[in-house]
Write a protein that holds these residues in place. Sequence first.
Motif, PDB file in Angstrom:
ATOM      1  N   ASN A 179       1.073  -1.389  -0.054  1.00  0.00           N
ATOM      2  CA  ASN A 179      -0.132   0.218  -0.071  1.00  0.00           C
ATOM      3  C   ASN A 179       0.724   1.113   0.032  1.00  0.00           C
ATOM      4  O   ASN A 179       1.812   1.358   0.586  1.00  0.00           O
ATOM      5  CB  ASN A 179      -0.845  -0.102   1.091  1.00  0.00           C
ATOM      6  N   GLU A 356       0.476  -3.864  11.220  1.00  0.00           N
ATOM      7  CA  GLU A 356      -0.695  -3.568  12.132  1.00  0.00           C
ATOM      8  C   GLU A 356      -1.211  -2.098  11.773  1.00  0.00           C
ATOM      9  O   GLU A 356      -2.329  -1.767  11.473  1.00  0.00           O
ATOM     10  CB  GLU A 356      -0.579  -3.623  13.463  1.00  0.00           C
ATOM     11  N   GLU A 357      -0.309  -1.398  11.658  1.00  0.00           N
ATOM     12  CA  GLU A 357      -0.671   0.336  11.477  1.00  0.00           C
ATOM     13  C   GLU A 357      -0.748   0.607  10.069  1.00  0.00           C
ATOM     14  O   GLU A 357      -1.691   1.033   9.469  1.00  0.00           O
ATOM     15  CB  GLU A 357       0.552   0.991  11.993  1.00  0.00           C
ATOM     16  N   ARG A 359      -2.614  -1.803   8.206  1.00  0.00           N
ATOM     17  CA  ARG A 359      -4.062  -2.265   8.173  1.00  0.00           C
ATOM     18  C   ARG A 359      -4.673  -1.224   8.785  1.00  0.00           C
ATOM     19  O   ARG A 359      -5.727  -0.807   8.200  1.00  0.00           O
ATOM     20  CB  ARG A 359      -3.987  -3.398   8.942  1.00  0.00           C
ATOM     21  N   LEU A 360      -4.607  -0.610   9.764  1.00  0.00           N
ATOM     22  CA  LEU A 360      -5.079   0.461  10.502  1.00  0.00           C
ATOM     23  C   LEU A 360      -5.240   1.884   9.520  1.00  0.00           C
ATOM     24  O   LEU A 360      -6.628   2.238   9.378  1.00  0.00           O
ATOM     25  CB  LEU A 360      -4.637   1.092  11.709  1.00  0.00           C
ATOM     26  N   LEU A 362      -5.373   2.314   6.471  1.00  0.00           N
ATOM     27  CA  LEU A 362      -6.241   1.934   5.480  1.00  0.00           C
ATOM     28  C   LEU A 362      -7.767   1.959   5.681  1.00  0.00           C
ATOM     29  O   LEU A 362      -8.716   2.077   4.736  1.00  0.00           O
ATOM     30  CB  LEU A 362      -5.906   0.609   4.750  1.00  0.00           C
ATOM     31  N   THR A 363      -8.018   1.946   6.905  1.00  0.00           N
ATOM     32  CA  THR A 363      -9.654   1.987   7.301  1.00  0.00           C
ATOM     33  C   THR A 363      -9.925   3.179   7.527  1.00  0.00           C
ATOM     34  O   THR A 363      -9.470   4.216   7.957  1.00  0.00           O
ATOM     35  CB  THR A 363      -9.655   1.006   8.539  1.00  0.00           C
ATOM     36  N   ALA A 364     -11.324   3.502   6.966  1.00  0.00           N
ATOM     37  CA  ALA A 364     -12.049   4.681   7.178  1.00  0.00           C
ATOM     38  C   ALA A 364     -11.927   5.204   8.628  1.00  0.00           C
ATOM     39  O   ALA A 364     -11.855   6.446   8.907  1.00  0.00           O
ATOM     40  CB  ALA A 364     -13.380   4.516   6.436  1.00  0.00           C
ATOM     41  N   ASP A 365     -12.165   4.229   9.440  1.00  0.00           N
ATOM     42  CA  ASP A 365     -12.400   4.560  10.916  1.00  0.00           C
ATOM     43  C   ASP A 365     -11.178   5.225  11.540  1.00  0.00           C
ATOM     44  O   ASP A 365     -11.115   6.197  12.240  1.00  0.00           O
ATOM     45  CB  ASP A 365     -12.919   3.352  11.811  1.00  0.00           C
ATOM     46  N   HIS A 366     -10.152   4.673  11.338  1.00  0.00           N
ATOM     47  CA  HIS A 366      -8.751   5.132  11.967  1.00  0.00           C
ATOM     48  C   HIS A 366      -8.629   6.353  11.140  1.00  0.00           C
ATOM     49  O   HIS A 366      -7.858   7.281  11.700  1.00  0.00           O
ATOM     50  CB  HIS A 366      -7.689   4.100  11.555  1.00  0.00           C
ATOM     51  N   GLN A 367      -8.746   6.655  10.046  1.00  0.00           N
ATOM     52  CA  GLN A 367      -8.197   7.957   9.021  1.00  0.00           C
ATOM     53  C   GLN A 367      -9.054   8.739   9.713  1.00  0.00           C
ATOM     54  O   GLN A 367      -8.686  10.019  10.084  1.00  0.00           O
ATOM     55  CB  GLN A 367      -8.665   7.620   7.826  1.00  0.00           C
ATOM     56  N   GLN A 368     -10.408   8.614   9.923  1.00  0.00           N
ATOM     57  CA  GLN A 368     -11.254   9.716  10.683  1.00  0.00           C
ATOM     58  C   GLN A 368     -10.808  10.120  11.980  1.00  0.00           C
ATOM     59  O   GLN A 368     -10.806  11.204  12.639  1.00  0.00           O
ATOM     60  CB  GLN A 368     -12.717   9.140  10.848  1.00  0.00           C
TER      61      GLN A 368
END
Length: 447
Positions: A179, A356-357, A359-360, A362-368
Amino acid sequence: MRAILVLLCFWFSVSAWANQLQSIRVWPSPDNTRLVLDMSSAPSYEYFTLQNPHRLVVDLKNTQSRVRFNSIANKSTLVTKIRDSKPEAPNSYRLVFELKSSVRPVLFPLTPAGDYGHRLVIDMPYTDGARVQQPLVQPVPPPQQAVRNTAPAGRKEVVIAIDAGHGGEDPGAIGPKKNREKHITLAISRRLADLINKEPGMRAVMTRTGDYFVNLNQRSEIARKGRADLLLSIHADSVANSGPRGASVWVLSSNRANREMAGWLEKQERQSELLGGVGEVISQTDGNPYLTRTFLDLSMDKSRADSYAISEHILSAMGKVVRLHKAKPEHASLAVLKSPDIPSLLIEAGFISNPEEERLLLTADHQQKVAQAVFNGVKSYYRQNPPSGTMMASQSTGRAQKHTVRSGESLSLIAQRYGVTMSRLKGHNSLRTDVVRIGQVLDIPGS
């Protein structure tokens, strides 16, 4: 004997075609179109332009092509067609780029780096006829489009410039799952812009709104043209070791500040444009190098002091929702931090090199979460330190305000930040001298 003849024929064939054009990538941006020619080895080339119709012709020496033109993704408004043509020299390959308007192309080779091999880069700045019209801030998918809250007449907005790191041909760091940092930074930046634009009295300006590269120095220029009060550059960290993780905030080191000062002095004729209000004063100094240096020192000192103070607010907010790599601001010699007139920070949202980070991130929740924390930190700082003449300043008028003196701050800088005179600030706090101490708490008189 026949085998030897076959080998000789093969050798001569390889010698005649020493290079291969493997693919062509097109990166349109609001200011130019960048074409990237992926080559099997270092390119040898010549080029020229033609008019009526407008064309750029590139001859690649000792090169053959495996490019399928109908498979090239081309969204440029400048380049209307890409094709080949018969070259004048033997063993060469001729590319023709049909254009909407005339250009002054810049061509340069790039050596292998990361996942990329040899490349020939073609930058073509737009004329007005080919310029891409893009909004400064794009709506954030998939949440909801930003709802603008403009400040009342006569009250300025606090403008935050958001710089999504890397872009286009520059992918940034690449995680274990391949990524790319450039996509993560743009996603977080869009979310941050959405939050800022929903806040009354605040407005966001983005240095890039799509997948294209913006020159590092131009990022500060975009912030300056947008009259930004702050520049935030969003990145994702990476190291060879996959263990480290956590977010961090970086400010300009004093060594870089000193080196950049010399560069600004050499460009005195452009300082009115580059330095805003400070530049106007400098333009009236008749080239006095000592007075010029004094103004630049004051501007840079204030910018660095504000940057450090804002970074503390952001780290405090981020530490509540995400892991921190460093709890204190770090110092670095980074180009995007060098502006002497705009407080500038680089925010590492996490380590993309950590599985692990990655993966995080890439997630909409963590980006927010990251965007919300950065926004909370910025809003916290400007609620306590609203720039004079802004909507936030009018909201804080009459309220008791306190300021804790930080490293690098002086009484004059604090007075300037709150829009009061030094004499009034001294009298309000019963100060006998202009000297303030780190950690000293000052009462700020109402404007």
